[in-house]
Design a protein around this motif. Structure first.
Motif, PDB file in Angstrom:
ATOM      1  N   THR A  98      -0.683   5.396   0.473  1.00 25.40           N
ATOM      2  CA  THR A  98      -0.314   5.330   1.891  1.00 25.40           C
ATOM      3  C   THR A  98      -1.567   5.411   2.750  1.00 25.40           C
ATOM      4  O   THR A  98      -1.769   4.631   3.687  1.00 25.40           O
ATOM      5  N   ASN A  99      -2.412   6.359   2.430  1.00 25.37           N
ATOM      6  CA  ASN A  99      -3.693   6.488   3.131  1.00 25.37           C
ATOM      7  C   ASN A  99      -4.490   5.192   3.095  1.00 25.37           C
ATOM      8  O   ASN A  99      -5.021   4.736   4.101  1.00 25.37           O
ATOM      9  N   ASP A 100      -4.583   4.628   1.873  1.00 27.04           N
ATOM     10  CA  ASP A 100      -5.354   3.393   1.707  1.00 27.04           C
ATOM     11  C   ASP A 100      -4.775   2.286   2.567  1.00 27.04           C
ATOM     12  O   ASP A 100      -5.505   1.566   3.252  1.00 27.04           O
ATOM     13  N   ALA A 101      -3.450   2.126   2.520  1.00 25.80           N
ATOM     14  CA  ALA A 101      -2.810   1.033   3.257  1.00 25.80           C
ATOM     15  C   ALA A 101      -2.901   1.257   4.765  1.00 25.80           C
ATOM     16  O   ALA A 101      -3.023   0.314   5.540  1.00 25.80           O
ATOM     17  N   ASN A 102      -2.890   2.531   5.169  1.00 25.21           N
ATOM     18  CA  ASN A 102      -3.062   2.821   6.594  1.00 25.21           C
ATOM     19  C   ASN A 102      -4.446   2.390   7.082  1.00 25.21           C
ATOM     20  O   ASN A 102      -4.651   2.152   8.275  1.00 25.21           O
ATOM     21  N   GLY A 103      -5.423   2.330   6.145  1.00 26.24           N
ATOM     22  CA  GLY A 103      -6.773   1.899   6.516  1.00 26.24           C
ATOM     23  C   GLY A 103      -6.823   0.490   7.073  1.00 26.24           C
ATOM     24  O   GLY A 103      -7.678   0.176   7.903  1.00 26.24           O
ATOM     25  N   LEU A 104      -5.894  -0.368   6.639  1.00 28.35           N
ATOM     26  CA  LEU A 104      -5.919  -1.770   7.069  1.00 28.35           C
ATOM     27  C   LEU A 104      -5.952  -1.897   8.587  1.00 28.35           C
ATOM     28  O   LEU A 104      -6.721  -2.685   9.140  1.00 28.35           O
ATOM     29  N   ALA A 105      -5.135  -1.116   9.252  1.00 28.89           N
ATOM     30  CA  ALA A 105      -5.067  -1.193  10.710  1.00 28.89           C
ATOM     31  C   ALA A 105      -6.391  -0.818  11.352  1.00 28.89           C
ATOM     32  O   ALA A 105      -6.717  -1.267  12.456  1.00 28.89           O
ATOM     33  N   ALA A 131      -0.090   9.753  -5.986  1.00 31.44           N
ATOM     34  CA  ALA A 131      -0.446   8.333  -5.916  1.00 31.44           C
ATOM     35  C   ALA A 131       0.175   7.704  -4.672  1.00 31.44           C
ATOM     36  O   ALA A 131      -0.481   6.928  -3.968  1.00 31.44           O
ATOM     37  N   ALA A 132       1.422   8.038  -4.389  1.00 32.03           N
ATOM     38  CA  ALA A 132       2.098   7.488  -3.210  1.00 32.03           C
ATOM     39  C   ALA A 132       1.380   7.919  -1.940  1.00 32.03           C
ATOM     40  O   ALA A 132       1.188   7.145  -1.003  1.00 32.03           O
ATOM     41  N   ARG A 138      -2.282  -0.567  -4.661  1.00 35.49           N
ATOM     42  CA  ARG A 138      -3.044   0.678  -4.766  1.00 35.49           C
ATOM     43  C   ARG A 138      -2.278   1.699  -5.601  1.00 35.49           C
ATOM     44  O   ARG A 138      -2.850   2.380  -6.445  1.00 35.49           O
ATOM     45  N   LYS A 139      -0.999   1.807  -5.354  1.00 34.92           N
ATOM     46  CA  LYS A 139      -0.197   2.808  -6.066  1.00 34.92           C
ATOM     47  C   LYS A 139      -0.135   2.485  -7.554  1.00 34.92           C
ATOM     48  O   LYS A 139      -0.292   3.366  -8.399  1.00 34.92           O
ATOM     49  N   LYS A 140       0.039   1.204  -7.861  1.00 31.20           N
ATOM     50  CA  LYS A 140       0.109   0.786  -9.257  1.00 31.20           C
ATOM     51  C   LYS A 140      -1.184   1.192  -9.974  1.00 31.20           C
ATOM     52  O   LYS A 140      -1.164   1.732 -11.090  1.00 31.20           O
ATOM     53  N   TYR A 141      -2.309   0.931  -9.319  1.00 33.26           N
ATOM     54  CA  TYR A 141      -3.601   1.286  -9.921  1.00 33.26           C
ATOM     55  C   TYR A 141      -3.686   2.798 -10.144  1.00 33.26           C
ATOM     56  O   TYR A 141      -4.047   3.269 -11.233  1.00 33.26           O
ATOM     57  N   LEU A 142      -3.321   3.565  -9.133  1.00 33.19           N
ATOM     58  CA  LEU A 142      -3.471   5.021  -9.237  1.00 33.19           C
ATOM     59  C   LEU A 142      -2.589   5.598 -10.334  1.00 33.19           C
ATOM     60  O   LEU A 142      -3.022   6.444 -11.122  1.00 33.19           O
ATOM     61  N   VAL A 143      -1.354   5.124 -10.391  1.00 32.03           N
ATOM     62  CA  VAL A 143      -0.446   5.632 -11.420  1.00 32.03           C
ATOM     63  C   VAL A 143      -0.961   5.275 -12.811  1.00 32.03           C
ATOM     64  O   VAL A 143      -0.972   6.101 -13.728  1.00 32.03           O
TER      65      VAL A 143
END
Lengths: 528, 528
Positions: free
Chosen positions: B363-370, B358-359, B344-349
């Motif tokens: 982080t928000n996006d990855a927190n969504g997984l849970a 982006a970080a 996600r970060k790579k895409y945003l940057v």
């Protein structure tokens, strides 16, 4: 109407185009169910109008064409609405609607009453304009077609020469068209991007029919629904009547009964200058009775215009006419010559040709008759796909009371589509998702039916709710695989028999038991 | 190639658009046979890709959409060719082609060599531009879509919510697209108006598959043609491989054998920045081996872009993921979280978001997984209809020697279409036009077959010439009604039997005798 709009969104018939970006006024997308519905309607039209007939050929032309086409058709010069600009608010408004549109700056007043200084009305052309090629200058202007008809006229000679057709014959086309409507409205009824299904049916002018057959069948005498028709003495009135009846029969065949339709014969003063007659087929929409299709007798106007503007002849040669002409008595020749001449001259003068030149050209045209030459006339049944889809949905929408699983009456929304157009023909539903034998049998039935019709497989949720979902989608049949499928029917004519399913009818919720081995042949005639 | 172009015109497959007005560069119309061929191909694609599957829904979106869509997709900023203007001749040329294009004023020199002063190269956007609404200003700019794909992304959430689909599933669309190519070429291969058949197949990111299933099936292990596939542990590599195989099977199924095709795996440096892999399926055209379809693994780029530009979330909720996540060991959670976060970060940057922001967003996006949330990835098989039609015609074109009516060998042109796509499935030919019994019987057979297939009825000319005409049209079967039909077969297995017809095979000219009562069931399996 709000209920219909809401159902269309909720069930995926119609979405606003670009909805996540706030939409774009006058543009609508078809979701999964809408796309299937639309495909079915277009396919039925194409099949009825071309594949099931000997005398119609198909065409698929481009949306962007040479701009001269729209000069010839008159669209560049006259396809416009009168608009006024307000010098104060910079708004632009349709001149005939200033009494209905609130002033953007002072919404308590209408545009016609506000104090902004207005320009005189100016013509605003409704064609979308673009540029073809890398340079955006006058030379490279092109338009998105505002109708599909003109491509048919422009390709008339190519089709005639390659398709082994002879007049009378038609060319059919389905495709997108675009009009930059100032005020798109009534949901999808008047959109800026829409789809048309148009037939241009080319016929002999009455003078030619009379030269060959000695008479022209009066339209009034005609029973056009008779199956073995001798059309050889039909003139434009008979063909026009024939196509009106054909088109109404088409609508009846997809579920719009005559009582939902109106036939409106345009009055002489309403006709376009080149039209001899035009019948509108109207549908009683919730927002008013509005046109689905126009069937116009357009004389030889269109081909004549393209002949003049392109410099390419649009006449046809007819061996029968040539042979018949020589055998006519001189007085008859003169009479037919004169009538053909007068029609040609009238057209030319109306289009601005100097009277002397017009007389010369019309003489040439009329002299062609003796050589078997003439410019065909045309009957044009022109239907709008999107408004037909909307009519089918409005016509199908229905609410009734039906008992829920506990026997309590509840309000049910159901789309009573004719099975021919229904997006899904049959839903296959295993009673329970967690019984592998039911699921396996259901998958087999799905795979059995799928090559022949659009099948929806659904295993999630209570069976009553799954029925309701199919009612809203307009699915005429639900097939349920239950324990009697596995264990044998408990009672009734099929008692004891295994491998049967429940078929539920959408319209009344009644159920029948059908053997799996007979299911396909049981369904097929009901959906065609 | 000239022979093919000439046949296409002569037999009504393809005409130049607006031909009577001198044509318009880069636009082509389909005549009667071409329109049928194209309909068959589009119908087969739609049927294969949506109706025969549980996991794909259809869509039919507008050509003109909200202009923000083309900002989000990158087309407004980067869909362009570099052009130079010549200040002397006022011409505009593709900067990379000035060595190949002669100077309009001094054609003996190339543009790059002539003395005209050139501007520096400037980006020329390939989208056709127009204005929606009565005022032609910046606010009302709109574009003709340069691809059908973006509408699918823009309507992703609407389709997901209304179609009862869950990831993995696809959305399919067929429709026109437009590119203002500076140099349209190779007949219909590179046109300015063309049609696409696109599927966007949405899948779970690999991290999600791994969280749920504990592993991701490596693409290399996979036999995707197996009929009962468990796809639950497929990541993007497996799905990509699956769709490449599916699409090649489609082409094989309509007559393009593997030997006529090439599979080209794009090299890492050729890939679009968001793509993880892309396979081009190429066809060996007479003018070179060129792309029919691209099958790209596009990561979550498209949905992410529309989420950012529209401000509307494009993530999905997955109950299986939520349940599985809680049961994962902490180290596994961390590892998957980290991988998802990095992507996600790579895409945003890359899209220009400040690293800090982006970080935070990643982080928000990855927190969504849970919580069971993620943005789907997509596999895109994207095919061009017009180039496929051209490939089918080139592939079918064949010349051979066949005896004429007097037994003398003559060169025959024949289009050996697969019966599935052939515009006409069967021609019905009474041996003689002036024998009413033959004509009546022929009309009966035509009416018997017509509801089931496209039939061409032809009673004019010598039977040999009629066969040749059908050969050129690519009609796989000719049915001839002759005197043996009326009087009984003279010899062979059906000797003495009445009501039989001759069936002639297009490819080798051989003939069989078939009873009329068996004809429909004899033909049906051969054309499906």
């Amino acid at each position: 109407m709000e209920k219909i709009v809401s159902l269309c969104k909720r069930r995926g018939f119609i979405f606003q185009s670009s909805e996540i970006y706030g939409g774009i006024n006058g543009f609508w997308d078809y979701g999964p169910l809408g796309a299937e519905l639309k495909r079915n309607v277009k396919e039925l039209w194409w099949n009825t109008m071309t594949r099931q007939r000997d005398d119609v050929a198909g065409l698929e032309a481009t949306i962007i064409m040479h701009p001269q086409i729209w000069k010839a058709s008159g669209h560049v010069d006259t396809f416009s609405d009168p608009m006024v600009d307000c010098k104060t608010c910079k708004g632009r408004f349709r001149a005939d609607q200033t009494n209905e549109i609130p002033c953007p700056q002072k919404p308590s007043k209408m545009v016609s009453e506000c104090h902004g200084e207005k320009t005189a009305p100016r013509a605003f052309n409704l064609m979308f304009k673009t540029y073809v090629g890398p340079v955006a200058d006058e030379e490279n202007i092109a338009y998105l077609r505002p109708e599909t008809a003109q491509a048919i006229f422009a390709q008339f000679k190519n089709v005639l020469e390659t398709s082994r057709q002879k007049v009378p014959f038609g060319i059919a086309q389905v495709g997108k068209a675009f009009r930059n409507e100032v005020t798109p409205r009534n949901y999808t009824f008047r959109s800026r991007e829409f789809e048309q299904m148009e037939l241009e049916f080319f016929i002999k002018p009455d003078e030619v029919v009379e030269a060959i057959k000695g008479r022209v069948t009066p339209g009034a005498e005609l029973d056009t629904r008779h199956s073995t028709l001798d059309t050889s003495s039909w003139g434009w009135e008979a063909w026009h009547k024939y196509w009106v009846e054909e088109r109404i029969a088409f609508y009846e065949g997809i579920g719009l009964s005559r009582t939902t339709l109106e036939e409106y014969w345009q009055k002489p003063e309403e006709l376009a200058h080149y039209a001899r007659a035009c019948v509108d087929i109207l549908f009683k929409f919730p927002f008013g009775t509005q046109e689905l299709e126009g069937i116009a007798a357009r004389s030889d106007f269109d081909l004549s215009q393209h002949a003049r503007f392109s410099g390419k002849p649009m006449g046809v040669f007819d061996e029968e006419l040539r042979a018949a002409w020589g055998k006519l008595p001189k007085e008859k020749q003169d009479e037919l010559w004169r009538r053909y001449y007068e029609n040609r001259k009238k057209y030319l003068v109306k289009m601005g040709v100097e009277p002397e030149q017009a007389a010369k050209d019309a003489t040439n045209d009329a002299n062609g008759l003796a050589k078997g030459q003439y410019i065909p006339h045309v009957i044009e049944p022109s239907a709008g796909v999107d408004r037909l889809i909307l009519a089918l949905i409005c016509n199908a929408y229905s609410e009734d009371q039906m008992p829920d699983e506990k026997g309590k009456l509840e309000t049910r929304v159901v789309l009573k589509f004719h099975p021919r157009v229904a997006p899904i023909k049959v839903a296959v539903l295993p009673l329970l998702k967690n019984k592998p034998e039911l699921v396996k049998k259901a998958a087999e039935i799905r795979d059995l039916l799928r090559p022949h019709m659009n099948v929806f497989y659904d295993d999630a949720g209570a069976i009553g709710r799954r029925y309701r979902r199919q009612d809203e989608a307009g699915t005429p049949f639900c097939v349920t695989i239950d324990f009697e499928t596995l264990e044998g029917v408990k009672e009734g004519p099929l008692a004891g028999r295994k491998d049967t399913v429940t078929v539920r009818y959408r319209d009344d919720g009644k159920q029948d038991r059908v053997a799996i081995g007979e299911l396909l042949n049981w369904l097929l005639p009901k959906i065609c």
